[in-house]
Design a protein around this motif. Structure first.
Motif, PDB file in Angstrom:
ATOM      1  N   LYS A  13       0.911  -1.079   0.167  1.00 30.08           N
ATOM      2  CA  LYS A  13      -0.124  -0.047  -0.063  1.00 30.08           C
ATOM      3  C   LYS A  13       1.025   1.159   0.000  1.00 30.08           C
ATOM      4  CE  LYS A  13      -4.395  -1.995   2.176  1.00 30.08           C
ATOM      5  NZ  LYS A  13      -4.972  -1.687   3.477  1.00 30.08           N
ATOM      6  N   GLN A  14       2.176   1.215   0.624  1.00 30.72           N
ATOM      7  CA  GLN A  14       2.935   2.339   0.662  1.00 30.72           C
ATOM      8  C   GLN A  14       3.747   2.417  -0.632  1.00 30.72           C
ATOM      9  OE1 GLN A  14       3.345   4.660   3.202  1.00 30.72           O
ATOM     10  NE2 GLN A  14       1.334   3.423   4.093  1.00 30.72           N
ATOM     11  N   LEU A  15       4.212   1.278  -1.353  1.00 32.36           N
ATOM     12  CA  LEU A  15       5.071   1.446  -2.518  1.00 32.36           C
ATOM     13  C   LEU A  15       4.607   1.235  -3.548  1.00 32.36           C
ATOM     14  CD1 LEU A  15       7.937  -0.781  -1.030  1.00 32.36           C
ATOM     15  CD2 LEU A  15       7.994   1.743  -0.929  1.00 32.36           C
ATOM     16  N   TYR A  16       3.258   0.807  -3.686  1.00 37.02           N
ATOM     17  CA  TYR A  16       2.561   0.350  -5.002  1.00 37.02           C
ATOM     18  C   TYR A  16       3.382  -0.688  -5.742  1.00 37.02           C
ATOM     19  CZ  TYR A  16      -0.604   4.290  -4.262  1.00 37.02           C
ATOM     20  OH  TYR A  16      -1.574   5.151  -3.966  1.00 37.02           O
ATOM     21  N   PHE A  17       3.907  -1.720  -4.960  1.00 34.55           N
ATOM     22  CA  PHE A  17       4.929  -2.672  -5.316  1.00 34.55           C
ATOM     23  C   PHE A  17       4.812  -3.646  -4.474  1.00 34.55           C
ATOM     24  CE2 PHE A  17       9.119  -4.860  -5.673  1.00 34.55           C
ATOM     25  CZ  PHE A  17       9.380  -4.652  -6.851  1.00 34.55           C
ATOM     26  N   ALA A  18       4.653  -5.009  -5.297  1.00 33.38           N
ATOM     27  CA  ALA A  18       4.514  -6.147  -4.415  1.00 33.38           C
ATOM     28  C   ALA A  18       5.676  -7.244  -5.046  1.00 33.38           C
ATOM     29  CB  ALA A  18       3.263  -6.877  -4.360  1.00 33.38           C
ATOM     30  N   THR A  19       6.241  -7.861  -4.351  1.00 37.33           N
ATOM     31  CA  THR A  19       7.154  -9.076  -5.010  1.00 37.33           C
ATOM     32  C   THR A  19       7.184 -10.424  -4.188  1.00 37.33           C
ATOM     33  OG1 THR A  19       9.291  -9.461  -5.397  1.00 37.33           O
ATOM     34  CG2 THR A  19       9.037  -8.394  -3.210  1.00 37.33           C
ATOM     35  N   LYS A  20       7.287 -11.574  -4.700  1.00 42.40           N
ATOM     36  CA  LYS A  20       6.910 -12.906  -4.276  1.00 42.40           C
ATOM     37  C   LYS A  20       7.804 -13.758  -4.831  1.00 42.40           C
ATOM     38  CE  LYS A  20       4.476 -15.137  -1.264  1.00 42.40           C
ATOM     39  NZ  LYS A  20       4.393 -14.789   0.118  1.00 42.40           N
ATOM     40  N   LYS A  21       8.761 -14.539  -3.815  1.00 42.92           N
ATOM     41  CA  LYS A  21       9.470 -15.521  -4.466  1.00 42.92           C
ATOM     42  C   LYS A  21       8.964 -16.817  -4.487  1.00 42.92           C
ATOM     43  CE  LYS A  21      13.963 -17.642  -3.207  1.00 42.92           C
ATOM     44  NZ  LYS A  21      15.014 -17.547  -2.076  1.00 42.92           N
ATOM     45  N   GLU A  22       8.924 -17.344  -5.834  1.00 42.51           N
ATOM     46  CA  GLU A  22       8.539 -18.676  -6.209  1.00 42.51           C
ATOM     47  C   GLU A  22       7.211 -19.068  -5.644  1.00 42.51           C
ATOM     48  OE1 GLU A  22      11.668 -21.129  -5.199  1.00 42.51           O
ATOM     49  OE2 GLU A  22      13.286 -20.101  -6.261  1.00 42.51           O
ATOM     50  N   PRO A  23       6.024 -18.389  -5.789  1.00 39.99           N
ATOM     51  CA  PRO A  23       4.763 -18.562  -5.440  1.00 39.99           C
ATOM     52  C   PRO A  23       4.085 -19.687  -5.918  1.00 39.99           C
ATOM     53  CG  PRO A  23       4.656 -16.614  -6.649  1.00 39.99           C
ATOM     54  CD  PRO A  23       6.085 -17.103  -6.718  1.00 39.99           C
ATOM     55  N   LEU A  24       4.536 -20.060  -7.497  1.00 40.79           N
ATOM     56  CA  LEU A  24       3.609 -21.188  -8.026  1.00 40.79           C
ATOM     57  C   LEU A  24       4.473 -22.215  -8.740  1.00 40.79           C
ATOM     58  CD1 LEU A  24       1.231 -18.613 -10.060  1.00 40.79           C
ATOM     59  CD2 LEU A  24       0.922 -19.946  -7.886  1.00 40.79           C
ATOM     60  N   VAL A  25       5.771 -21.541  -9.223  1.00 36.38           N
ATOM     61  CA  VAL A  25       6.610 -22.638  -9.663  1.00 36.38           C
ATOM     62  C   VAL A  25       8.211 -22.404  -9.039  1.00 36.38           C
ATOM     63  CG1 VAL A  25       7.731 -23.253 -11.657  1.00 36.38           C
ATOM     64  CG2 VAL A  25       5.397 -22.639 -11.935  1.00 36.38           C
ATOM     65  N   THR A  26       8.577 -23.425  -8.765  1.00 38.43           N
ATOM     66  CA  THR A  26      10.206 -23.640  -8.157  1.00 38.43           C
ATOM     67  C   THR A  26      11.041 -22.679  -9.047  1.00 38.43           C
ATOM     68  OG1 THR A  26       9.808 -25.625  -7.221  1.00 38.43           O
ATOM     69  CG2 THR A  26      12.090 -24.738  -7.172  1.00 38.43           C
ATOM     70  N   HIS A  27      11.753 -21.884  -8.517  1.00 45.47           N
ATOM     71  CA  HIS A  27      12.710 -21.007  -9.478  1.00 45.47           C
ATOM     72  C   HIS A  27      12.236 -19.840 -10.200  1.00 45.47           C
ATOM     73  CE1 HIS A  27      15.558 -24.121  -8.215  1.00 45.47           C
ATOM     74  NE2 HIS A  27      15.408 -24.971  -8.989  1.00 45.47           N
ATOM     75  N   VAL A  28      10.813 -19.646 -10.139  1.00 50.99           N
ATOM     76  CA  VAL A  28      10.261 -18.543 -10.710  1.00 50.99           C
ATOM     77  C   VAL A  28       9.574 -17.732  -9.805  1.00 50.99           C
ATOM     78  CG1 VAL A  28       8.283 -17.921 -12.567  1.00 50.99           C
ATOM     79  CG2 VAL A  28       9.747 -20.112 -12.634  1.00 50.99           C
ATOM     80  N   SER A  29      10.067 -16.344 -10.141  1.00 57.18           N
ATOM     81  CA  SER A  29       9.348 -15.389  -9.010  1.00 57.18           C
ATOM     82  C   SER A  29       8.845 -14.279  -9.753  1.00 57.18           C
ATOM     83  CB  SER A  29      10.470 -15.104  -8.204  1.00 57.18           C
ATOM     84  OG  SER A  29      11.138 -15.993  -7.279  1.00 57.18           O
ATOM     85  N   SER A  30       8.227 -13.491  -9.036  1.00 59.95           N
ATOM     86  CA  SER A  30       7.517 -12.259  -9.687  1.00 59.95           C
ATOM     87  C   SER A  30       7.372 -10.982  -9.130  1.00 59.95           C
ATOM     88  CB  SER A  30       6.000 -12.598 -10.069  1.00 59.95           C
ATOM     89  OG  SER A  30       5.254 -13.042  -9.021  1.00 59.95           O
ATOM     90  N   PHE A  31       7.127  -9.876  -9.578  1.00 56.93           N
ATOM     91  CA  PHE A  31       6.766  -8.611  -9.010  1.00 56.93           C
ATOM     92  C   PHE A  31       5.760  -7.879  -9.690  1.00 56.93           C
ATOM     93  CE2 PHE A  31       9.793  -6.649 -11.775  1.00 56.93           C
ATOM     94  CZ  PHE A  31       9.021  -5.650 -12.304  1.00 56.93           C
ATOM     95  N   SER A  32       4.859  -7.261  -9.049  1.00 63.92           N
ATOM     96  CA  SER A  32       3.627  -6.696  -9.825  1.00 63.92           C
ATOM     97  C   SER A  32       3.299  -5.159  -9.081  1.00 63.92           C
ATOM     98  CB  SER A  32       2.225  -7.619  -9.332  1.00 63.92           C
ATOM     99  OG  SER A  32       2.312  -8.647  -9.301  1.00 63.92           O
ATOM    100  N   VAL A  33       2.760  -4.633 -10.029  1.00 64.52           N
ATOM    101  CA  VAL A  33       2.397  -3.036  -9.714  1.00 64.52           C
ATOM    102  C   VAL A  33       0.873  -2.899 -10.317  1.00 64.52           C
ATOM    103  CG1 VAL A  33       4.807  -2.362  -9.975  1.00 64.52           C
ATOM    104  CG2 VAL A  33       3.177  -2.388 -12.013  1.00 64.52           C
ATOM    105  N   PRO A  34       0.335  -1.845  -9.564  1.00 66.18           N
ATOM    106  CA  PRO A  34      -1.361  -1.659  -9.865  1.00 66.18           C
ATOM    107  C   PRO A  34      -1.446  -0.798 -11.160  1.00 66.18           C
ATOM    108  CG  PRO A  34      -0.535  -0.139  -8.274  1.00 66.18           C
ATOM    109  CD  PRO A  34       0.344  -1.247  -8.580  1.00 66.18           C
ATOM    110  N   ILE A  35      -2.668  -0.932 -12.005  1.00 62.30           N
ATOM    111  CA  ILE A  35      -3.030   0.094 -12.956  1.00 62.30           C
ATOM    112  C   ILE A  35      -4.345   0.613 -12.342  1.00 62.30           C
ATOM    113  CG2 ILE A  35      -3.911   0.520 -15.135  1.00 62.30           C
ATOM    114  CD1 ILE A  35      -2.200  -1.836 -16.066  1.00 62.30           C
ATOM    115  N   LEU A  36      -4.349   1.930 -12.126  1.00 61.55           N
ATOM    116  CA  LEU A  36      -5.366   2.840 -11.417  1.00 61.55           C
ATOM    117  C   LEU A  36      -6.103   3.667 -12.230  1.00 61.55           C
ATOM    118  CD1 LEU A  36      -3.376   3.224  -8.116  1.00 61.55           C
ATOM    119  CD2 LEU A  36      -5.258   1.377  -8.403  1.00 61.55           C
TER     120      LEU A  36
END
Length: 260
Positions: free
Chosen positions: A185-208
């Protein structure tokens, strides 16, 4: 001798647009005196502008309260503009830029009652990896996209999905999720390490949009070592800047996205 090129503007049009922006930013209808205080215009000039804007349907004067709001014509024009370009059509050229800049896969997720729905994927040319999701896939709460939706989605249609997802969390996972959500909520940026597949990570940002409603999320996916873990990373800044550009097209002007 060099001549400096300056953009020529029509001052009267600029003043009229400023009045529209003032009305757009206020939550309540404004009286004549309130608009005058916010514009510092003389009564005679302001009356002429308000009369002209009213005549063309750009603003509306309530005859019972003598207050002004944005008019039906703006709604009509806005709907036409949005109808010309869908969100998917809008993001395609931007996603290609991200592919070229970061060599990472990019996906667009939009709201649905079953959770964030992947509606478009732009794969990196160099790395054809299994990201653990395909077009039409609903993403879980415990991924970077899910955190963005939990942080910014206002629509109640997704509340049931979120409650069901939260019930799957252990006590420690729930605490970690709450911390990640507050940070997002503060950064408008979220990151997650390997949430679905091993060795694959992601980060996300919103479109408002103009009303700070979540239209969708941009999620960047790749091999864990190549995906930014913080917003300080140039790729994170680049993608957040793109999210800001897209959001501005949909009228998001109230405050800048954090980190930019």
């Amino acid at each position: 001798m060099t001549t400096e090129n300056k953009t020529t503007v029509i001052q009267s049009l600029q003043i009229g647009l400023n009045i529209l922006e003032i009305l757009a930013k206020e939550k309540e209808p404004l009286k004549f005196t309130e608009i005058q205080n916010l514009t510092s215009m003389t009564k005679s000039n302001l009356y002429k502008y308000l009369a002209t804007l009213s005549q063309f349907g750009m603003i509306y004067r309530n005859p019972h309260t003598n207050t002004y709001t944005l008019g039906h014509k703006l709604v009509q024009l806005g709907n036409i503009a949005l109808g010309h370009t869908s969100l998917i059509e809008m993001v395609i050229p931007y996603f290609k830029k991200i592919n070229e800049q970061a060599n990472l896969t990019v996906l667009l997720a939009v709201p649905s009652p079953q959770g964030p729905l992947i509606s478009y994927i732009s794969s990196s040319v160099e790395y054809g990896i299994n990201i653990g999701a395909q077009m039409g896939t609903h993403l879980p709460l415990n991924c970077s996209t899910g955190i963005i939706f939990s942080s910014f989605e206002k629509n109640t249609i997704m509340k049931e999905w979120e409650l069901e997802e939260l019930m799957k969390f252990s006590k420690s996972e729930l605490e970690q999720f709450k911390e990640a959500k507050e940070k997002t909520k503060q950064l408008y940026f979220a990151t997650k390490k390997e949430p679905l597949v091993t060795h694959v990570s992601s980060f996300s940002v919103p479109i408002l949009n103009f009303d700070e409603e979540l239209l969708g999320a941009i999620t960047v996916v790749g091999i864990t070592e190549t995906v930014p873990k913080t917003l300080d990373d140039p790729t994170g800044q680049f993608v957040l800047g793109i999210a800001r550009e897209i959001s501005e097209y949909y009228g998001y002007t109230r405050k800048p996205l954090k980190g930019i």
